[in-house]
Structure formats: structure tokens, C-alpha cells
Design a protein around this motif. Structure first.
Motif, short mmCIF file in Angstrom:
data_model
loop_
_atom_site.label_atom_id
_atom_site.label_comp_id
_atom_site.label_asym_id
_atom_site.label_seq_id
_atom_site.Cartn_x
_atom_site.Cartn_y
_atom_site.Cartn_z
N LYS A 166 39.42 -129.90 -11.62
CA LYS A 166 38.32 -129.66 -10.69
C LYS A 166 37.45 -128.52 -11.23
O LYS A 166 37.94 -127.66 -11.98
CB LYS A 166 38.88 -129.24 -9.32
CG LYS A 166 39.14 -130.43 -8.42
CD LYS A 166 39.50 -129.96 -7.03
CE LYS A 166 39.86 -131.17 -6.15
NZ LYS A 166 40.77 -130.77 -5.07
N PHE A 171 38.73 -121.00 -2.36
CA PHE A 171 38.50 -121.14 -0.92
C PHE A 171 38.37 -119.75 -0.32
O PHE A 171 39.28 -118.92 -0.41
CB PHE A 171 39.66 -121.91 -0.28
CG PHE A 171 39.45 -122.19 1.17
CD1 PHE A 171 38.57 -123.22 1.57
CD2 PHE A 171 40.10 -121.46 2.16
CE1 PHE A 171 38.36 -123.49 2.91
CE2 PHE A 171 39.88 -121.72 3.52
CZ PHE A 171 39.01 -122.76 3.89
N GLY A 176 35.75 -119.79 5.46
CA GLY A 176 36.28 -121.13 5.48
C GLY A 176 35.50 -122.10 4.60
O GLY A 176 35.28 -123.25 4.95
N MET A 177 35.04 -121.60 3.44
CA MET A 177 34.23 -122.43 2.55
C MET A 177 34.69 -122.25 1.12
O MET A 177 35.26 -121.23 0.76
CB MET A 177 32.77 -121.99 2.61
CG MET A 177 31.92 -122.78 3.58
SD MET A 177 30.29 -122.03 3.65
CE MET A 177 29.81 -122.12 1.95
N ASN A 178 34.44 -123.27 0.32
CA ASN A 178 34.74 -123.14 -1.10
C ASN A 178 33.59 -122.41 -1.80
O ASN A 178 32.43 -122.67 -1.53
CB ASN A 178 34.90 -124.51 -1.75
CG ASN A 178 36.23 -125.14 -1.36
OD1 ASN A 178 37.20 -124.43 -1.07
ND2 ASN A 178 36.27 -126.47 -1.33
N PRO A 217 44.88 -123.98 -2.16
CA PRO A 217 44.81 -124.01 -3.63
C PRO A 217 43.64 -124.86 -4.10
O PRO A 217 43.11 -125.69 -3.35
CB PRO A 217 46.14 -124.64 -4.03
CG PRO A 217 46.54 -125.48 -2.88
CD PRO A 217 45.95 -124.87 -1.65
N LEU A 218 43.23 -124.62 -5.35
CA LEU A 218 42.18 -125.45 -5.93
C LEU A 218 42.76 -126.81 -6.31
O LEU A 218 42.15 -127.85 -6.04
CB LEU A 218 41.60 -124.75 -7.18
CG LEU A 218 40.60 -125.55 -8.00
CD1 LEU A 218 39.31 -125.78 -7.22
CD2 LEU A 218 40.30 -124.84 -9.33
#
Ligand SMILES: *[C@@H]1O[C@H](CO)[C@@H](O)[C@H](O)[C@H]1NC(C)=O
Ligand SMILES: *[C@@H]1O[C@H](CO)[C@@H](O)[C@H](O)[C@H]1NC(C)=O
Ligand SMILES: *[C@@H]1O[C@H](CO)[C@@H](O)[C@H](O)[C@H]1NC(C)=O
Ligand SMILES: *[C@@H]1O[C@H](CO)[C@@H](O)[C@H](O)[C@H]1NC(C)=O
Ligand SMILES: *[C@@H]1O[C@H](CO)[C@@H](O)[C@H](O)[C@H]1NC(C)=O
Ligand SMILES: *[C@@H]1O[C@H](CO)[C@@H](O)[C@H](O)[C@H]1NC(C)=O
Length: 656
Positions: A166, A171, A176-178, A217-218
Motif C-alpha cells: 500500500k 491512521f 480518524g483519517m488516514n 495498521p497500514l
């Protein structure tokens, strides 16, 4: 007894626990202390683990020298490390790096550079015999790895082609956003790689160094590591460069087998070294500082050169002993400060100064428009410098600048005779006589005691200066002329001061010894009578000193003219002598005036003065309509120091 054995067993158990922990978990901040194997470009020499350097298409590896045993374990592990990727160029990131777990049978040195990240090569890629797990931090999309992103994180199993990848992001729990993250950002980034053997889940999480571990986690990938890992595995890192290079650092590393890795203390994580990359800005800064210094120095130099600039010509070489540098005079007078001004007038100003050796000097700054005549003037000055008589104000030297001449004289502590006679503290009779005798012997020397005849042409009380012992010294030779004995001087202009100028000076433009004698005669009267030769504010009969003394003489009351400030404290015989002599010198007929030699002898009383009849002799001053006397005297009396040129009237005499 049983208690003791139990205790011993407990102790042994505790010790083995510690050993197990030592082997299966560690934290490194200074990699020089870690037991690492490094190869290729990798090094730990400054405490940081650096995987790559500036070499092109090269690899670097570093791994824990002791392998980890996974016998009878669930393969769970947890690791946390801080990395930073510093590309050498602005526009390209270079290749990437990877966290790698590999069995001892694989020699990573055969891992290819560039897009293989030092992990695989064409021959072994995508082979199950590799037993390699890697988490790549890839900064270049490569065709071999079928990638499309220049900034991605991938999980690699036995192949450079990731099983999952990816774009780098994290996060942000607070919103609450990437948030996306640039791997090759020259910033320190923390990454967590955790494998839960029970659930067969591999999580990869990353975040900027200061950010706590994100909740999500990513990458979260289900993998059965028991199928990949062997019983013994090595943990470490691999990095590579292509044609474009980046410097890859690991700045802290914590690992634990079978549990959670100890969290890194970010305060102990080293900073990146100061960028070694581009020296151009520094060079520019240094160059501009140097340029600035050179320009500033140049300006200062030019300013100083201009400030101290002088004019010097070939013909002046012979006078160099008498020449002062402007810098010396500038320093001596503290930059020609106003509070050092002793006197001022049309010619400029006179300043008090002090040479480095402590000698007091008076510096006269004469401004002049034209350069012509300068040569003669300086010649005169230099000759004057060679005149030596104790009653002569010594000219010590000169300096020339553009439009300006500076004359350096010895400093006379007691100012001028005019100051003392007319304005300041009174002079006693004997002091007055002493001064007159001194000036007389000096004039005698100028007229007869030297190779040429020197005419001063401006003898008056304000040009007589007094030293600390109240010796009278003749100063200001600004109007003086030299000529060969026997020759006659053809004046082109009439100069002098009203009241001291003999009648023939203005009427015929004559200048000779007799005209100096006339002026000296008036000076003697000034000294005895304590007044100026012309005082317009007095009653009609007293305005002109010579005429007033003559009238006293005709009345047979010559001593009436003696200075009342003396309050009768004077020698009658000497006063009679000086008054009579003064009158003899002030006769209109130059033939009747004595020479300076005679005068000196009369004063020393070596000779008797001739008889003078006030009834028949003619006295007087020339009538000069051009410039009124008052303005000059008023100007003169406002000044303290013996003036040089300021109360000297220059009467133009064009018609001759
Ligand atoms: C990079 O590291 C290798 C191995 O230590 C060394 O041979 C090489 O000279 C280094 N290159 C540079 C540019 O420092
Ligand atoms: C692993 O477990 C097996 C049985 O479960 C045991 O026989 C063996 O000794 C264990 N090996 C180690 C290294 O603990
Ligand atoms: C990736 O590598 C290629 C070949 O070395 C290079 O041309 C390209 O600029 C690189 N891209 C980045 C983002 O580094
Ligand atoms: C890797 O090998 C497997 C079979 O061993 C194959 O199915 C797969 O396509 C290969 N992947 C690549 C990227 O070549
Ligand atoms: C991995 O992430 C998932 C959430 O995506 C979480 O439920 C799980 O507990 C994580 N595993 C570990 C070992 O952190
Ligand atoms: C953030 O990224 C993770 C992992 O890629 C993903 O599972 C999640 O849905 C994303 N969350 C948001 C709010 O985009």
C-alpha cells in the motif's frame, strides 16, 4: 531443606528466563554496541546504522549476528524500528530498503541492487527455497516488482513481488483519517511489524516519530509463517542504490520473540547527521560574506584614503623633512574637532593638537582655491622652517591636500600679545619690555642676520605669541616675503593691517625694511599704551594712537599716554625710551626711521636715541577707504589665539 531446594530451583529458573530474554529480545539505539553483521555499503561507525552510501547500484546489509530459534514456538514476533531515507537528489527518491527475516542458508550478499533491494536476484526470485519474509519500504516503482507507486510499503514472501502493498500512510487517531507519509522525506519514521502466530496475522503500522502508534495498521495480512520460517532465522535489514542514490538509516530498533517488543524511547533515538549533501548554499554564503568583507574593506580603504588624501609633487621632495602626513595631523587634532579650535578667520581655522610624542602643536588649515602660487608658498614655508631665532614661532612643518594647506607650528601656551594687552590678564612693565626686546632682536635677525632679507609685513600685537615664559615670538609669516639684499621688492598688491601700515605702503605699494620698522614702532606704542593703533570709539584726538601720542609729546606730557592698567608701575626712563623710539619709527618719512639694528641697540641702551621734535616731525596713518577698520578689529577681538591671517586686510592695488 525442601524450601532451600525450591529456592535454588527458582533461582535457576530465573536465570534461564533472563538468558532467554537476552537472546530473544533487544533494544538498540547505538548500533556500535549491537552485535551486528554488516556488509556492502552498510556501516555503524557513528552509532547510526547506515545501509547505503553514495555508491551507485550497490547494496548494504546488516543483521543480528545471533540467529533466533523458533523451535517449539508459534513464530510470533514483534519489532519496532525508526528509519529515515535521505535522497541525494530533489526530484528522485532512489531505491528502497527492507526489514528482512531470512534463514542462514541464504547469503544476502547475492541479493541484487536497484529494485531487488539487495534481497533477491534474477536467479532466486520467487523460489520457495528462499524462506524469506521482508517488509519493503520502497521508493521506486520497478517493473521487476510489478509496482506502480514510488512510495509504498509491501510485504514480500520469497519474492520482490509483494504479496500485499500500500502507499505509505498512517491512521491519525485524533481525526480518524488516514494521512499519507513520504518515506524518503528525510524525516524519522517509526514502523511496527507484528506477527501473531496464533491468528497468523502480520500487521505493519507506521507513523512519524513523534506520533504514538496508530490504532489501525497500514497492512494486515494473514500469513502462515510456519510454512516460511525455518527453525533458525536471522533478523536484519537490506538496502540498495540504483543510478539514483539515497542514504538509508536505522536509528533505533527493538525486537522481541514471542511477545511485544519494548517500545522505543524516542528521546534516545539519534538525529540524522547534518546533511552532507549540497555545499553550494554554504559556499554561496561564504562567498558572499567574503565579497561583502572585500567590498566593505574597499569602502573603508577608500574612505580612509580619501580622508587622509594628500597632494604631493616632485618638487616637494626636498622639503620632505618638513612634511607631516595628514593622518598624523588628523589624529593629533582628534579629527579637527571643534573644541580644539584656537582661532578662526577667513583663511580657515587653527587647531590645537598633540603629536604622539606629546609635543603640543598648533595646526593652521588654510584653504585656497587655486593651485598656482602654491609652489612659491611652500618654498617660503620650507625656508621659514630653516629660519632659527628664539623669538620666532617655530614652523615645524606643513601638509598639502587638495585645496588646502596645513601649517604646523609649535603651540604657544599664553596666546597672543594682543589678548594679554587688550583683553586678558594684564602684563607687568618688565614683561612688556622683555617682549618688545625679543621681537626687536627677531626682526633684526630677519632683516640683517640671514642670507636674504625677510620682510614680515604684518607685525602687530596679535601676531606676537607668548610662550610659557612670556617670551614674545613673532608668528604668521603668511604675508612675509624674501628678497636678495640690495634688491627692491616690487609689490603687486598692498598688504598689511590698518594702523600698522606705513603711509608709503598704501600710497606707493612699497615694502622694505622701513615699512616693517614703521609697524614695529606702532607695536611698541601699543605695548606701552595698552591700546590698539586705531580705536574709532575714542574721542576725535585719541582715535589714532600715533597722533594721540604725538599730541601728548607736543604737550610735554608723553607719559600721559602710558597704559593706565599699569597704575603707575613702570620705569619712567624705559617708558620714555619706548615711546620716543616708537614715534621715531612711526614717522611718515621713511628716511627718518632707524634700522632694526639701531633699534635693538637703543633698546639695549648701547646707543642713545636721537632727538625727536614732536613739533616738526610728521606722524600719521594712511587713509584707506576700501575696508573699514572696525569690522576687522571687531572680528579680531572675538578670537582668542594669535590670529594668523584673520585680521590682515588685503587691499587690492590694481592700478600700479
Ligand atoms: C560505500 O561503501 C563501500 C563499502 O564500505 C565503499 O567501498 C565505498 O567506497 C563507499 N562509497 C562511498 C561513496 O563512500
Ligand atoms: C520441543 O517440543 C518437543 C515435544 O513437544 C520436545 O520433545 C522437544 O524437546 C522440544 N524442543 C525444545 C528445543 O524445547
Ligand atoms: C526510479 O528508478 C529509475 C531508474 O533508476 C529512475 O529513473 C527514477 O527516477 C526513479 N524514481 C524515483 C521516484 O526515484
Ligand atoms: C511465483 O511462482 C508461483 C509458482 O511457484 C507462480 O504461480 C507465480 O505467478 C510467480 N509469481 C511471479 C510474480 O512470477
Ligand atoms: C493486527 O491488526 C488488527 C486490526 O487490523 C488487530 O485486530 C490485531 O490485533 C492486530 N494484531 C497485532 C498482533 O497487533
Ligand atoms: C485507512 O487505511 C487503512 C489501511 O489501508 C484502511 O483499512 C482504512 O479503511 C483507511 N481508513 C480511512 C478512513 O480511509
Amino acid at each position: 531443606m525442601a524450601g532451600a531446594i525450591l529456592w535454588m530451583l527458582a533461582s535457576v529458573h530465573a536465570i534461564s528466563m533472563v538468558l532467554a530474554q537476552d537472546g530473544n529480545q533487544f533494544v538498540h539505539y547505538d548500533f556500535r554496541k549491537a552485535d551486528l553483521y554488516v556488509d556492502g555499503m552498510a556501516s555503524t561507525k557513528d552509532g547510526r546504522l547506515k545501509l547505503t552510501n553514495s555508491s551507485k547500484r550497490a547494496t548494504g546489509h546488516a543483521f543480528h549476528r545471533t540467529p533466533i530459534s523458533f523451535v517449539n514456538s508459534s513464530f510470533s514476533f514483534s519489532t519496532e524500528f525508526v528509519f529515515a531515507i535521505v535522497p541525494e537528489e530533489r526530484t528522485s527518491y532512489g531505491q528502497g530498503m527492507a526489514f528482512v527475516v531470512f534463514p542462514s542458508i541464504v547469503d544476502l550478499r547475492y541479493g541484487a541492487a536497484t529494485s531487488y533491494l539487495g534481497l533477491f536476484n534474477r536467479g532466486n526470485d520467487n523460489k520457495t527455497e528462499n524462506h524469506i519474509l521482508a517488509v519493503e519500504l520502497d521508493t521506486n516503482a520497478s517493473s521487476e516488482a510489478l509496482e506502480e507507486s514510488d512510495n509504498h510499503v509491501g510485504i514480500d514472501v520469497n519474492s520482490i513481488v509483494s504479496v500485499e502493498s500500500k502507499d505509505a500512510s498512517y491512521f491519525d487517531d485524533t481525526v480518524g483519517m488516514n494521512r499519507s507519509l513520504v518515506l524518503a522525506s528525510k524525516q524519522r519514521i517509526r514502523i511496527w511489524i507484528e506477527y501473531d502466530g496464533e491468528n497468523r496475522l502480520l500487521n505493519v503500522t507506521l507513523a512519524p516519530l513523534e506520533t504514538p502508534k496508530p490504532r489501525l495498521p497500514l497492512l494486515s495480512r494473514s500469513i502462515d509463517l510456519s510454512k516460511i520460517f525455518k527453525e533458525q532465522m536471522f533478523f536484519g535489514f537490506a538496502g540498495s542504490t540504483g543510478t539514483i542514490r539515497s542514504h538509508q538509516y536505522i536509528l533505533g530498533w527493538s525486537l522481541a520473540i514471542g511477545g511485544k517488543a519494548q517500545s522505543l524511547d524516542i528521546s534516545q533515538v539519534m538525529d540524522l547527521p547534518r546533511p552532507p549533501r549540497n555545499h553550494l548554499p554554504l559556499i554561496l554564503v561564504v562567498a558572499s560574506v567574503v565579497a561583502f568583507l572585500i567590498i566593505a574593506g574597499g569602502i573603508v580603504y577608500l574612505y580612509q584614503r580619501n580622508r587622509y588624501a594628500e597632494v604631493f609633487e616632485q618638487w616637494e621632495l626636498q622639503y620632505s623633512p618638513q612634511r607631516f602626513s595628514f593622518r598624523t595631523l588628523y589624529k593629533a587634532t582628534r579629527g579637527f574637532k571643534e573644541n580644539r579650535v584656537l582661532g578662526a578667520g577667513g583663511f580657515g581655522k587653527v587647531y590645537r593638537g598633540e603629536l604622539l610624542d606629546g609635543t603640543q602643536i598648533a595646526v593652521k588649515r588654510v584653504s585656497h582655491g587655486a593651485e598656482q602660487g602654491m609652489q612659491e608658498y611652500v618654498a617660503e614655508i620650507a625656508t621659514m622652517g630653516r629660519l632659527a631665532h628664539r623669538n620666532l614661532v617655530q614652523l615645524r612643518g606643513y601638509c598639502r591636500r587638495k585645496g588646502e594647506l596645513l601649517l604646523v607650528y609649535e603651540y604657544m601656551v599664553n596666546g597672543s600679545l594682543a589678548d594679554r594687552l587688550f583683553d586678558g590678564d594684564n602684563l607687568s612693565w618688565s614683561q612688556r619690555v622683555h617682549i618688545v626686546k625679543g621681537v626687536s632682536s627677531c626682526l633684526h635677525y630677519l632683516h640683517e642676520g640671514w642670507g636674504k632679507v625677510v620682510l614680515h609685513r604684518d607685525i602687530k600685537a596679535s601676531n606676537i605669541l607668548l610662550d610659557e615664559n612670556l617670551n614674545g615670538k613673532l608668528g604668521d609669516f603668511g604675508l612675509a616675503i624674501f628678497y636678495d639684499r640690495g634688491a627692491t621688492f616690487e609689490a603687486t598688491r598692498v598688504v598689511g593691517t590698518i594702523g600698522h601700515m606705513a603711509p608709503e605702503v598704501t600710497s606707493m605699494g612699497v615694502a622694505n625694511e622701513a615699512t616693517d620698522v614703521y609697524a614695529f614702532g606702532v607695536l611698541m606704542l601699543e605695548v606701552v599704551c595698552g591700546r590698539r593703533p586705531v580705536e574709532p570709539e575714542r574721542s576725535p584726538g585719541q582715535k589714532i594712537l600715533v597722533e594721540w601720542v604725538a599730541s601728548c609729546g607736543r604737550r610735554g606730557a608723553l607719559l600721559d599716554s602710558v597704559d593706565i592698567k599699569l597704575a603707575g608701575n613702570f620705569e619712567v626712563d624705559e617708558a620714555m625710551l619706548l615711546l620716543k623710539l616708537g614715534m621715531i619709527c612711526s614717522q611718515i618719512d621713511p628716511q627718518r626711521r632707524p634700522t632694526m639694528k639701531d633699534i635693538t641697540e637703543y633698546l639695549e641702551q648701547k646707543k642713545r636715541i636721537p632727538h625727536i621734535s614732536f613739533d616738526t616731525a610728521e606722524f600719521g596713518i594712511p587713509i584707506v577707504p576700501l575696508i573699514s577698520d572696525e569690522t576687522v578689529t571687531a572680528q579680531g577681538s572675538a578670537l582668542s589665539f594669535a590670529s594668523f591671517l584673520y585680521d590682515t586686510i588685503t587691499v587690492l592695488f590694481r592700478g600700479r
